[in-house]
Design an enzyme around this catalytic site. Sequence first.
Site, PDB file in Angstrom:
ATOM      1  N   GLU A   1      40.006  49.294  34.450  1.00 29.75           N
ATOM      2  CA  GLU A   1      40.809  48.106  34.162  1.00 29.75           C
ATOM      3  C   GLU A   1      40.391  47.067  35.185  1.00 29.75           C
ATOM      4  O   GLU A   1      40.720  47.169  36.372  1.00 29.75           O
ATOM      5  CB  GLU A   1      42.303  48.430  34.251  1.00 29.75           C
ATOM      6  CG  GLU A   1      43.183  47.407  33.575  1.00 29.75           C
ATOM      7  CD  GLU A   1      43.727  46.383  34.553  1.00 29.75           C
ATOM      8  OE1 GLU A   1      43.181  45.243  34.535  1.00 29.75           O
ATOM      9  OE2 GLU A   1      44.634  46.696  35.319  1.00 29.75           O
TER      10      GLU A   1
ATOM     11  N   GLY B   1      40.500  47.284  39.450  1.00 28.81           N
ATOM     12  CA  GLY B   1      39.955  46.436  40.502  1.00 28.81           C
ATOM     13  C   GLY B   1      38.946  45.448  39.940  1.00 28.81           C
ATOM     14  O   GLY B   1      38.999  45.082  38.763  1.00 28.81           O
ATOM     15  N   SER B   2      38.011  45.051  40.763  1.00 31.49           N
ATOM     16  CA  SER B   2      37.062  44.022  40.375  1.00 31.49           C
ATOM     17  C   SER B   2      35.994  44.565  39.438  1.00 31.49           C
ATOM     18  O   SER B   2      35.670  45.753  39.444  1.00 31.49           O
ATOM     19  CB  SER B   2      36.393  43.428  41.617  1.00 31.49           C
ATOM     20  OG  SER B   2      35.473  44.345  42.177  1.00 31.49           O
TER      21      SER B   2
ATOM     22  N   CYS C   1      45.187  40.250  37.447  1.00 29.77           N
ATOM     23  CA  CYS C   1      43.945  40.315  36.662  1.00 29.77           C
ATOM     24  C   CYS C   1      44.077  39.633  35.315  1.00 29.77           C
ATOM     25  O   CYS C   1      43.098  39.113  34.774  1.00 29.77           O
ATOM     26  CB  CYS C   1      43.513  41.771  36.489  1.00 29.77           C
ATOM     27  SG  CYS C   1      44.796  42.836  35.797  1.00 29.77           S
TER      28      CYS C   1
ATOM     29  N   GLU D   1      36.522  34.498  38.167  1.00 32.40           N
ATOM     30  CA  GLU D   1      37.892  34.857  38.521  1.00 32.40           C
ATOM     31  C   GLU D   1      38.167  34.445  39.967  1.00 32.40           C
ATOM     32  O   GLU D   1      37.484  34.889  40.891  1.00 32.40           O
ATOM     33  CB  GLU D   1      38.092  36.360  38.352  1.00 32.40           C
ATOM     34  CG  GLU D   1      39.518  36.810  38.542  1.00 32.40           C
ATOM     35  CD  GLU D   1      39.695  38.303  38.297  1.00 32.40           C
ATOM     36  OE1 GLU D   1      40.776  38.698  37.844  1.00 32.40           O
ATOM     37  OE2 GLU D   1      38.751  39.066  38.571  1.00 32.40           O
TER      38      GLU D   1
ATOM     39  N   LYS E   1      43.924  56.938  45.865  1.00 30.96           N
ATOM     40  CA  LYS E   1      43.681  56.084  47.027  1.00 30.96           C
ATOM     41  C   LYS E   1      44.296  54.709  46.779  1.00 30.96           C
ATOM     42  O   LYS E   1      43.836  53.954  45.919  1.00 30.96           O
ATOM     43  CB  LYS E   1      42.189  55.900  47.307  1.00 30.96           C
ATOM     44  CG  LYS E   1      41.934  55.188  48.659  1.00 30.96           C
ATOM     45  CD  LYS E   1      40.538  54.602  48.771  1.00 30.96           C
ATOM     46  CE  LYS E   1      40.474  53.207  48.233  1.00 30.96           C
ATOM     47  NZ  LYS E   1      41.217  52.209  49.067  1.00 30.96           N
TER      48      LYS E   1
END
Length: 777
Positions: free
Chosen positions: A263, A241-242, A297, A392, A190
Site C-alpha cells: 500500500e 509506505g513510499s 497517502c 507526492e 516493525k
Amino acid sequence: MTVKEIFETMEYGPAPESAAEALAWLVDQGDKFGHFIDGAFTKPGKGFESRNPATGEVLAKLTQATQADVDAAVAAARKAQPKWEELDGPARARYLYAIARLIQKHARLFAVLETLDNGKPIRESRDIDIPLVQRHFYYHAGMAQLMETELPDAQALGVCGQIIPWNFPLLMLAWKVAPALAMGNTVVLKPAEYTSLTALLFADICMQAGLPKGVVNIVTGDGAVGEMIVKADVDKIAFTGSTIVGRRIREATAGSGKSLTLELGGKSPYIVFDDADIDSAIEGLVDAIWFNQGQVCCAGSRLLVQEGIAERFYAKLRARMDTLRIGNPLDKCIDVGAVVDPVQLQTITSMVEGNAVGQVYQPACELPANGSYYPPTLITGLETSDPLMQEEIFGPVLVSSTFRTPAEAVELANNTRYGLAATVWTENVNLALDIAPKLVAGVVWVNATNLFDAAAGFGGVRESGFGREGGWEGLSAYTKPKGKAKPVAKIEPIVSEGGPVDPVDRTAKLYVGGKQARPDGGYSRAVWGKAGLLGHVGLANRKDVRNAVEAAAGAAGWSKATGHLRAQILYYIGENLSARADEFAHRIDAMTGRKDGTKEVDAAIQRLFTAAAWADKYDGQVHGVPIRGVAIAMKEPVGVIGALCADEAPLLGLVSAMAPAIAMGNRVVLVASEPYPLAATDFYQVLDTSDVPAGVVNILTGSHEELAKPLASHLNVDAVWSFSSSDLSAQIEVVSAGNLKRTWVNNATAIDWGMDHTRRFLQAATEIKNIWVPYGE
C-alpha cells in the site's frame, strides 16, 4: 477572556488535553523500551530517541533491533504459528475481541500517546484513529468466527512480516495485525522509527489479553530493520509506505515465494464540478489535504476545479484557510498539528521552494516557535506536467488546476502514475456515478472524503501498490488454498528424426490483433512428435510482444462490453472447440506422446463454459459501512494481462488462464506452451470463428525465458502470470517492479490443471474499486 467576550468574538479558547496519563505510562516503563518478542519485552539496548514533533522533547528511548533480535522474533512467531492456527476460529475470535475491548478501555491513553508521538491533532487521534482501530479488531474477530464456515478451503500463510509507516501508527498496525491473526497467522511487526510508542502500548495490551506467546512480535528500529524482516524466513510481507521502498521490496522478495501486499503513495485528485455545493466541497477539502497535516497517502492533494466556478472556489478556499488553527496538537481546538519530524519538514519546504510556477497562498498565521510546523499552502495555476502536480509532497500543500468538461476532468485525474484514491463533488448523481468508475483509483469518494471502514477494502492500483486492506478481499492476502504444492518438472519437447507427419506444410504464425502474423525475427522452430515432424512455429521476440500489447491496448472497448455479451462469446468459443474436439485431442496426443488428449479437450470446453457462466455473475457487493450511505465494491478488469501458459497442459492451461481473464473484460497476451505450442496455434482458428474482437486475445509462440522479460517490463501490461515449467518467477517479479504491475507466478510449483481453478483466476483477473456514496440531506 470573559464569557461575553467569547460570544462577541466567537474565537476558540484553548482546550488542552492532559498528557499526564500517557507520560506516566512512559515513566512506568522507565522511558526506555526493548522489543516485544515471544510474549515479553526484552531488555532495552542501544538505540534512538522518540521525540514529540510539536515540541522537540524526548518522550522515550527505543532500541535499535539487530539481526539477532529479528531472528529471535521470527523464530518465536514460527514456533507459535501452528498452535495458533490449530485453535478454531471462535477461539481466535475471543482473543481479538479481548484486544478490541482493551483498546476501548484505554482509548484516551492511546489517543494522547499517538498525538504526542506523531504530532496529529488530538481530535483526529481521539475521534478517527482509535475508533477505527477498535473497529478493525472487532470486525476481524467476526471474520475469525466465520472462517471455518465461510472460507473452508483457506488456510493461514504462516508468519507475516509487517512494516508500517508513521502517519497512522496504530491504525496501520490494526489494518495488518487484525486480519493476519484472524486467519491463523503470527506476525513480526516493525513500526516506523519516528512513531513506535503506540505499537509498544499495543504489545502491553496483548499481554493483558493473554495472547499466546509469539503470536505478536514487535521490533523497533530504522529502515535497516525493515530490510532484515523482508529477508527473513517469513511467508508474507505487508508494507505500507513510499513507492520507492515498495519497489525495492518487490525486487528483494522476487522469486522467494513470499506473498506480498503493498500500500504505497498517491497523488489523489479532488474533482469539483460547477454544480457542487461549494461550501461543503471546501469543508471536505480541508479534511482531504490538511487532515494529519497532509501526511496521508490518499490525501486529496491535487485539486481539479471546473473553470466556471474556479475563481469563486479559490476565494472561498483562501478565506477558509485563514481560519485554520495551527498549534499544539494536544489542544482540542487545533486543526493542523505538527509535521512528524524535522527531516520531513525540510522535505516539504524544499519541494515548495523549488517550485517556480503558479501562485502560492499561505495564510498569515503565526507558527509555534518550537516544533516542526508548516503552514497550510495552496498553489494554483499549475499544469499537469509540473512536478508538484505529479510528485507526492506528503505535507499540508494543495496544488490545483482547472478543467472544462467531465471528459477532461477524467483525463487530468488519471494523468498520474499513482492510483490510490479520488474524490468527486457534484449534486448530479448521474454525473457522479458516470465519473467514478472511469477514475483509475482503488477508492472513490462521492461528496465526501477520507471515509474508511474495516468492511470496505482500501488499496490502490498502478504505482500505489497492490492488494487490499480490510473487507473480504483483504482477508485473501492472509490465506492460501489448502494443500501442499508439488514441484513442477521442466517439460522438454519430443525430439525425433522422422519425416513430416503431414505432407502439407502448415507453418503456424503468431496471432496478433485478430490476425495471423509472421514473427518479427523471421525465425521458426520444429515441433516433433513421436511419429515425426508435426510442423513449425514462429519464434516471437520483444517486438512481437510490443505489437501484441499494442493490439490488446487497442481493444479497450472489451472492458466496457456487458457481462452477457462476453458470456455469449465464451459459449461460442466452447461450442466451436467442441466441434473440433477430436482434432485437438489428436494434436495433443501427437505432441505429448500421451493418450489423454480427449480428457484435456473436454476439460478445456468445461472451463470455457464455466467462465462464460461467471461472466455476468462474478459481481461486486454493497458493504455495510457505518455511515448514512453505501460503499459499492465494484469488480473491474485488471487491464492487459500477459500470461506464460502451462507447458504440461498445452490447451487446458491456455484456456484456463484466458477464459476467466476475458470473461472479466481483460485483454490477454498469451505465450503458448513452449514444448507443445501447436494446440495454441490451432486454437486461434477457433477464435477467428467465434466473434472474438480483434486484440482481445493475442497468442505468441517461442521461448518463455526470452519473452518473460519484455512482457513483465512493458509499461502497458497491467499484470503478468506465469505457469511455465521454466522457473521464471524471480525474473518476472524483479522486472515487474518497474511499474509495480501485479504478478501471479508459480514459484516452480505445479498446478493440477485437472481441477477447476476458475475462482482463483477470476480473483486474479479483477481489481476491487470501492465507491463511497453518502446520501440524505
